[in-house]
Design a protein around this motif. Structure first.
Motif, PDB file in Angstrom:
ATOM      1  N   PHE A 173      -9.246   9.090  -3.091  1.00 55.75           N
ATOM      2  CA  PHE A 173      -8.364  10.060  -3.748  1.00 55.75           C
ATOM      3  C   PHE A 173      -9.133  10.883  -4.785  1.00 55.75           C
ATOM      4  N   THR A 174      -9.996  10.210  -5.556  1.00 53.49           N
ATOM      5  CA  THR A 174     -10.758  10.903  -6.591  1.00 53.49           C
ATOM      6  C   THR A 174     -11.748  11.891  -5.979  1.00 53.49           C
ATOM      7  N   LEU A 175     -12.429  11.472  -4.917  1.00 56.37           N
ATOM      8  CA  LEU A 175     -13.377  12.371  -4.253  1.00 56.37           C
ATOM      9  C   LEU A 175     -12.657  13.572  -3.640  1.00 56.37           C
ATOM     10  N   PHE A 176     -11.458  13.348  -3.110  1.00 60.91           N
ATOM     11  CA  PHE A 176     -10.683  14.459  -2.556  1.00 60.91           C
ATOM     12  C   PHE A 176     -10.358  15.485  -3.637  1.00 60.91           C
ATOM     13  N   VAL A 177      -9.958  15.003  -4.827  1.00 64.69           N
ATOM     14  CA  VAL A 177      -9.662  15.920  -5.926  1.00 64.69           C
ATOM     15  C   VAL A 177     -10.916  16.672  -6.356  1.00 64.69           C
ATOM     16  N   PHE A 217       0.830  -1.209   0.000  1.00 66.16           N
ATOM     17  CA  PHE A 217       0.000   0.000   0.000  1.00 66.16           C
ATOM     18  C   PHE A 217       0.864   1.258   0.000  1.00 66.16           C
ATOM     19  N   ILE A 218       1.887   1.274   0.860  1.00 69.85           N
ATOM     20  CA  ILE A 218       2.789   2.428   0.914  1.00 69.85           C
ATOM     21  C   ILE A 218       3.529   2.601  -0.407  1.00 69.85           C
ATOM     22  N   ALA A 219       3.986   1.488  -0.992  1.00 67.03           N
ATOM     23  CA  ALA A 219       4.687   1.548  -2.280  1.00 67.03           C
ATOM     24  C   ALA A 219       3.779   2.091  -3.377  1.00 67.03           C
ATOM     25  N   THR A 220       2.511   1.704  -3.346  1.00 70.00           N
ATOM     26  CA  THR A 220       1.564   2.173  -4.354  1.00 70.00           C
ATOM     27  C   THR A 220       1.312   3.666  -4.228  1.00 70.00           C
ATOM     28  N   VAL A 221       1.098   4.138  -3.002  1.00 73.64           N
ATOM     29  CA  VAL A 221       0.859   5.567  -2.783  1.00 73.64           C
ATOM     30  C   VAL A 221       2.083   6.382  -3.189  1.00 73.64           C
ATOM     31  N   GLU A 222       3.271   5.905  -2.825  1.00 70.96           N
ATOM     32  CA  GLU A 222       4.500   6.603  -3.211  1.00 70.96           C
ATOM     33  C   GLU A 222       4.616   6.682  -4.731  1.00 70.96           C
ATOM     34  N   TYR A 223       4.312   5.594  -5.400  1.00 75.60           N
ATOM     35  CA  TYR A 223       4.385   5.553  -6.858  1.00 75.60           C
ATOM     36  C   TYR A 223       3.431   6.582  -7.477  1.00 75.60           C
ATOM     37  N   VAL A 224       2.213   6.655  -6.961  1.00 74.24           N
ATOM     38  CA  VAL A 224       1.220   7.603  -7.486  1.00 74.24           C
ATOM     39  C   VAL A 224       1.650   9.036  -7.217  1.00 74.24           C
ATOM     40  N   VAL A 225       2.119   9.308  -5.999  1.00 78.07           N
ATOM     41  CA  VAL A 225       2.515  10.666  -5.619  1.00 78.07           C
ATOM     42  C   VAL A 225       3.704  11.143  -6.456  1.00 78.07           C
ATOM     43  N   PHE A 238      -7.463  19.409 -14.094  1.00 79.82           N
ATOM     44  CA  PHE A 238      -8.345  18.626 -13.220  1.00 79.82           C
ATOM     45  C   PHE A 238      -8.686  17.280 -13.857  1.00 79.82           C
ATOM     46  N   PHE A 239      -9.069  17.308 -15.136  1.00 82.42           N
ATOM     47  CA  PHE A 239      -9.417  16.066 -15.835  1.00 82.42           C
ATOM     48  C   PHE A 239      -8.220  15.122 -15.910  1.00 82.42           C
ATOM     49  N   ASN A 240      -7.074  15.656 -16.339  1.00 79.62           N
ATOM     50  CA  ASN A 240      -5.876  14.819 -16.444  1.00 79.62           C
ATOM     51  C   ASN A 240      -5.443  14.276 -15.087  1.00 79.62           C
ATOM     52  N   LEU A 241      -5.589  15.075 -14.045  1.00 75.99           N
ATOM     53  CA  LEU A 241      -5.205  14.647 -12.701  1.00 75.99           C
ATOM     54  C   LEU A 241      -6.039  13.454 -12.253  1.00 75.99           C
ATOM     55  N   VAL A 242      -7.340  13.535 -12.443  1.00 71.55           N
ATOM     56  CA  VAL A 242      -8.230  12.435 -12.046  1.00 71.55           C
ATOM     57  C   VAL A 242      -7.905  11.172 -12.834  1.00 71.55           C
ATOM     58  N   MET A 243      -7.751  11.307 -14.147  1.00 68.63           N
ATOM     59  CA  MET A 243      -7.475  10.146 -14.986  1.00 68.63           C
ATOM     60  C   MET A 243      -6.141   9.494 -14.643  1.00 68.63           C
ATOM     61  N   GLN A 244      -5.129  10.318 -14.370  1.00 69.61           N
ATOM     62  CA  GLN A 244      -3.804   9.775 -14.063  1.00 69.61           C
ATOM     63  C   GLN A 244      -3.767   9.110 -12.692  1.00 69.61           C
ATOM     64  N   ILE A 245      -4.504   9.650 -11.733  1.00 68.50           N
ATOM     65  CA  ILE A 245      -4.579   9.016 -10.414  1.00 68.50           C
ATOM     66  C   ILE A 245      -5.177   7.619 -10.535  1.00 68.50           C
ATOM     67  N   ILE A 246      -6.283   7.517 -11.265  1.00 73.70           N
ATOM     68  CA  ILE A 246      -6.958   6.228 -11.439  1.00 73.70           C
ATOM     69  C   ILE A 246      -6.047   5.234 -12.149  1.00 73.70           C
ATOM     70  N   GLN A 247      -5.398   5.675 -13.221  1.00 71.13           N
ATOM     71  CA  GLN A 247      -4.537   4.779 -13.986  1.00 71.13           C
ATOM     72  C   GLN A 247      -3.285   4.373 -13.207  1.00 71.13           C
TER      73      GLN A 247
END
Length: 292
Positions: free
Chosen positions: A271-275, A64-72, A208-217
């Motif tokens: 994460f998506t709802l926060f954005v 979980f930590i590795a995944t969050v770090e990767y996304v951030v 905003f659109f790109n941010l949401v899409m990239q977070i999900i992907q």
């Protein structure tokens, strides 16, 4: 009535695909997350035990930590790099369409297994990256022997796949009225001030659109980390998507894998709802006068 039947006939393949390949697996995974299921024998209902085991699993928390770090790491850098390239390609130059096509190609090839294998060789001890560092007089780096190096290796592949994000930014840049830049120039605004006072505010819906899409992907990334580092070293790049795959298809613990997938779904949702919630503070639309 006849037109409705014809219209339904046209969308019937899509409806079948939605039911069979999306809704059915979605609901089935939720049901299986409450069972002990090894694929061979029938599922056995165990309640929330999979979720209880999840929160006591050290491997899960490392993943979980590795995944969050990767996304951030990857999402902001990819957005910044994509916007930078889009700004360069927004100029009217000879042969600009060729360059736009060339820069879009990584987005098409990035998910290819062959590209991931090539990336692994690029960052190998005697790979092209370390050879380039030797030319600069820098000691070669063992990219896959440290957690930081491995994260950099898999993150750069994700950032390199900037084509689709860049195209969306480019479309947004072309929608900005030229009159606003002319007005800013008349007011004495320089290039930097114009960028932050005109370009960025008017691009915030696209950002905003790109941010949401990239977070999900990025939360669902699998191919690159699996082929390049296989989760190593010490599970520093063992993303949740890889843990789902291993538990479901390698250890045949489909119930536990389904529980992890639903936890990942909730994390992406949070994460998506926060954005979305934060967007009212930084996203400006032209009808609201945000670009003024």
């Amino acid at each position: 009535m006849e037109n409705k039947r014809v219209g339904l006939l046209y969308i019937l393949p899509w409806l079948i695909g939605l039911l069979v390949f999306t809704i059915y697996p979605f609901v089935s995974s939720l049901i299986l997350s409450f069972t002990d299921y090894n694929i061979i024998y029938a599922p056995k209902f165990i309640g929330i035990q999979n979720y209880v085991n999840l929160f006591h699993d050290n491997t899960f928390w490392t993943s979980f930590i590795a995944t969050v770090e990767y996304v951030v790491i990857t999402v902001p850098l990819k957005l910044i790099f994509s916007l930078f390239i889009a700004l360069l390609l927004n100029f009217k130059l000879r042969g600009i369409n060729f360059y736009r096509t060339a820069y879009y190609i990584p987005s098409i090839l990035g998910g290819n297994i062959a590209i991931a294998v090539m990336w692994r060789f690029l960052f190998a001890n005697d790979g092209l990256v370390n050879q380039f560092l030797r030319i600069l007089g820098i000691h070669p780096i063992g990219w896959f022997s440290t957690g930081v190096g491995a994260v950099i290796a898999i993150s750069t592949l994700r950032i390199w796949e900037f084509g689709s994000t860049m195209v969306i930014f480019l479309a947004g840049l072309k929608d900005i009225p030229q009159e606003l830049y002319e007005a800013a120039a008349v007011d004495g605004a320089g290039k930097v001030r114009t960028f932050f006072k005109v370009t960025i505010p008017l691009l915030t819906p696209i950002i905003f659109f790109n941010l949401v899409m990239q977070i999900i992907q990025s939360f669902q990334e699998f191919n690159g980390p699996y082929m390049i580092t296989n989760g190593g070293p010490l599970n520093k790049t063992y993303l949740l998507s890889m843990m789902i795959y291993d538990n479901s298809f390698k250890y045949f613990n489909m119930g536990y894998g389904s529980a992890i997938s639903w936890f990942l779904f909730v994390i992406i949702l949070v994460f998506t709802l926060f954005v979305f919630r934060s967007s009212k503070y930084w996203v400006f639309y032209s009808d609201e006068g945000g670009g003024e």
